[in-house]
Scaffold this motif. Structure first.
Motif, short mmCIF file in Angstrom:
data_model
loop_
_atom_site.label_atom_id
_atom_site.label_comp_id
_atom_site.label_asym_id
_atom_site.label_seq_id
_atom_site.Cartn_x
_atom_site.Cartn_y
_atom_site.Cartn_z
N LEU A 498 0.92 -1.42 -0.42
CA LEU A 498 -0.56 -0.04 -0.55
C LEU A 498 0.46 1.34 0.12
N ALA A 499 1.83 0.98 0.50
CA ALA A 499 2.61 2.34 0.66
C ALA A 499 3.33 2.22 -0.29
N ALA A 501 1.89 1.70 -3.49
CA ALA A 501 0.95 2.28 -4.06
C ALA A 501 0.66 3.99 -4.32
N GLU A 502 0.95 4.08 -2.68
CA GLU A 502 0.59 5.26 -1.97
C GLU A 502 1.40 6.62 -3.16
N ASN A 504 2.54 5.73 -5.62
CA ASN A 504 2.67 5.83 -7.89
C ASN A 504 1.13 5.58 -7.97
#
Lengths: 513, 513
Positions: A498-499, A501-502, A504
């Motif tokens: 998730l980190a 994804a945030e 990118n």
């Protein structure tokens, strides 16, 4: 010839030091590790520093390992601590003693050095390098250096041919009763492109021989072997594989255990660490395994797209040219098929999620991913035509029919049972959606970073981990609508994904309408 | 921006797992290592396999390390075993606890990847790579890959300039009261070419400032620091070095401890393992250290010969061009001197043996090696002229005079005493001659393999080890006459060196007259 007085005498001296082998149960991937006390007489006698390469001998067996020096009394002065791989390769038992020496310089290192400095290597030199790698005489640093040199100055056709032959030469070669042995391969780079089990089932359903050995993921979130393993055992002894193929005409198993190309299996680990692949390496890796596996007719899927492994027609031309010319030298019939590589195939990215897509297609479920079925049938169609089971141009329809009437599913179940029993893929405990920040149309999807996302979530090591796609290109979405869902088995992995994804936000390019 | 529901919550979860730090006293060179039980909750929670890179955190400190999984009860489930380097870098005490996480992906790895694939890097990208290396965030495999890529596709002038600036940027910078600070460097590749202590003593004897920081051997049998260490302490704190220079005008110390170019010090270890050096790397390494050391005027010795590091005028031109253009960008006055690199300088190859040659020259002993004295005086001469202590063209004579009348020796003793006390180099316990198989004339000597021979004998780690030359080119020799003598401290090393000599009979080419 230089005369060396007393050479023989000197040769005796240091061969004697015997050390009690201590099994430390430390897991290394390939590079064996041995631990000695810094003040051990052997370190002095052999002049060994820490992190140097050494030769460890037990009776007639000899391996190369990386030495680490240790202080304190965790180890005795007369003990040698060995990693699990070293212990097994030497076939040690508690109480055995080993001797540790300076290694003899590897001749192939000078060949490696020449390649690093930009000189081409001939077959003899490449054979030396590859057989030393296969014998696990190279440290990971040296393997990484070889792979890098072959990427920065790409392998040419001659080197690729020689590398292929060298890889085949170090491995086991299979042969099959059938005169025509079919195979397929995808150069990868396209998440979720898991057509193999479908192709094998369709082709085998027509009585053709397709003993498919697949690899695990190199740099992708899932290899075919990883995905197949969620449906049936894939790590089978060769005798078992023969039984499956005799009985069903086809199989989908992991090739790694068969030592078809041991050097390649080792290099793949380092490739993975460096996240590195190059055309020549890829061709040698693919063809050496196909040749060793006894294939005579092959179809190669080359997905093309801005973020696929092959990004341009030019790059595809290079790869296709290399594949065809090398295959031809080995008497292989090879056909390539360029496919749409602009977005993931099916919905799942990751072993279990991709397996679910496969089951949906096999079972003709209404929501089965059409793109996956279509790709599989185009590839299977080519093989059916090669195998004389379909008129030219009719293979694709023939393949679709084989799926529609359940023959492919029946064959796939039979193959899974023959491989040791069919099973249902698992489901991830943790799932979290990534949502559209605003309404709009999905303009682009970044395959590489989606693959990265799935890997960070734990794929392929964690079979149930990965990414479930919920939109396709040019779909229109509402604000807050899920674009995909991250599946993970552990909080750490979920958070890590998730980190990423945030950080990118443009994995999905959503443009306002 | 993609919205990630519950991100914060997830972020909490896995940061908590604390492990009891266990000091394993395992010595690694740079790459820190951490051991965890395979069944440790952390491995599961973070999805960590063996030999992956991890982040180890203690309070505010954080390092990257390579994880090895261990079975059995050598380690507790709640324990993390740490290598000595990890233990020290984190500043741990027994009883402290650490947390282990997935590392955040390094941005510089994508730059590394681009370079591997043959794309040039700009200063920003190179700075990212170099600062990550300096912070020990790179595994040896990644460092080796970077060095290889920069060799296979040689660094160009822009990259070399950027790399130099990046290296200076990561290190400490020294400044000296003197307006003019002299320095010298030899690009190496010529065994026994140990002119530095002579040059420093001669130049300092004339009241000029020459604070010489030397390196230890990279791929050679001895670095100046290794040789000097057999005569006086070289690993001094910066305050001590300042006192020496204030008092004597010059010093000969090891630069590594000063962190002038920490990234370079780390890369040098991997370079050594790969036995690899390239022009751009060499220039960046040399100049970054000279700039950081505060030099204003430099003379660079470029030995040329068929088996020296620089083998042709063309190669020398490339190196000289790169040195001059980059030096110029940094406002350094740099002069190069091409010297005869066809055979070793002096008689000794290896720290202690080379030190003995130095003493012979300093003390004006009748059998002192003339070639060593001559080379030192030509280099010192250039610096004396640069420093205005000799008329143009008179520097060489001036330098010879400084040696002849004992001023240089007096200054050298004073420098050694100021560095902590002068000492006598040791002598090897084991010595064995390599003899001429037949009478004839020495037509050629292979520097590279002589260096190799000295290294196999234990140099530079074993200070007294190495090779003592007993003939020079075009000498006539009788059958059985010693050509050189191998010095070693251990039977293992002696045997290893002699085996190499036997396998390489043409280290000396002796042709019948």
């Amino acid at each position: 010839m230089i005369e060396v007085p007393g050479m023989a005498a000197a040769a005796q001296e240091s061969a004697l030091a015997q050390l009690l082998a201590r099994r430390l149960r430390i897991h290394t991937v390939h590079e064996s590790v041995v631990f000695l006390r810094s003040d051990s007489p052997v370190c002095r006698a052999e002049g060994l520093g820490t992190q140097v390469r050494v030769t460890v001998r037990f009776g007639a067996r000899e391996i190369m390992a990386t030495l680490y020096q240790v202080d304190g009394d965790a180890l005795g002065l007369d003990e040698a601590g060995l990693s699990e791989s070293a212990w097994k390769r030497l076939g040690l038992q508690d109480g055995d003693t080993v001797s540790i020496r300076q290694p003899h310089p590897l001749d192939s290192h000078s060949a490696l050095r020449r390649r690093i400095f930009g000189h081409r290597l001939d077959e003899t030199s490449l054979c030396m390098v590859i057989s030393d790698i296969a014998a696990e005489r190279y440290s990971d640093v040296h393997i990484g250096s070889f792979l890098t040199a072959c990427t920065t100055l790409p392998l040419d056709a001659d080197e690729t041919r020689a590398l292929t032959r060298a890889m085949v030469g170090t491995g086991v070669q299979l042969s099959w009763p059938a005169e025509m042995v079919l195979d397929k391969h995808c150069v990868g780079g396209l998440p979720g492109n898991r057509t193999t089990p479908l192709v094998v089932a369709i082709v085998a359903a027509h009585g053709l021989t397709i003993p498919k050995t697949s690899s695990r993921a190199i740099t992708s979130p899932a290899g075919t072997a990883d995905t197949m393993e969620t449906l049936a055992p894939v790590d089978l002894p060769i005798e078992h594989i023969r039984r499956v193929v005799d009985q069903e005409g086809g199989c989908v198993v992991w090739g790694g255990a068969m030592q078809l190309s041991p050097a390649d299996d080792i290099m793949i680990r380092v490739q993975r660490a460096l996240d590195l692949e190059n055309a020549g390496q890829m061709v040698a890796s693919v063809l050496s395994k196909k040749i060793a596996a006894g294939a005579t007719h092959i179809v190669v899927d080359i997905p093309m797209g801005p973020t696929a492994k092959v990004r341009s027609a030019a790059a595809a031309d290079v790869l296709q040219g290399l594949l065809e010319s090398v295959a031809c030298d080995f008497g292989l019939h090879l056909t390539t098929l360029r496919t749409d590589g602009r977005q993931p195939v099916g919905r799942g990215i990751g072993p279990a999620l991709e397996a679910r897509d496969l089951l949906a297609v096999f079972r003709n479920e209404p929501d089965a991913p059409v793109d996956l079925r279509d790709r599989a049938c185009r590839l299977a169609g080519i093989l059916l035509e090669m195998g004389g089971k379909a008129e030219t141009g009719q293979g694709y329809q023939q393949a679709l029919q084989t799926l529609a009437d359940g023959r492919a599913w029946k064959k796939f179940v039979a193959i899974c049972e023959a491989q040791g029993g069919m099973r249902e893929p698992g489901v991830a405990a943790l799932q979290r959606p990534l949502c559209a920040p605003e309404a709009g149309r999905v303009r682009a999807i970044d395959n590489r970073r989606l693959a990265r996302l799935a890997k960070l979530a734990g794929a392929p090591e964690t079979a149930v981990a990965g990414v479930e796609m919920m939109v396709r290109m040019s779909d229109t979405v509402q604000r807050g609508q899920p674009l995909c869902c991250v599946h993970a088995a552990s909080p750490g992995e979920l958070e890590y994904a998730l980190a990423f994804a945030e950080a990118n936000p443009d994995i999905f390019a959503v443009e306002p309408i």
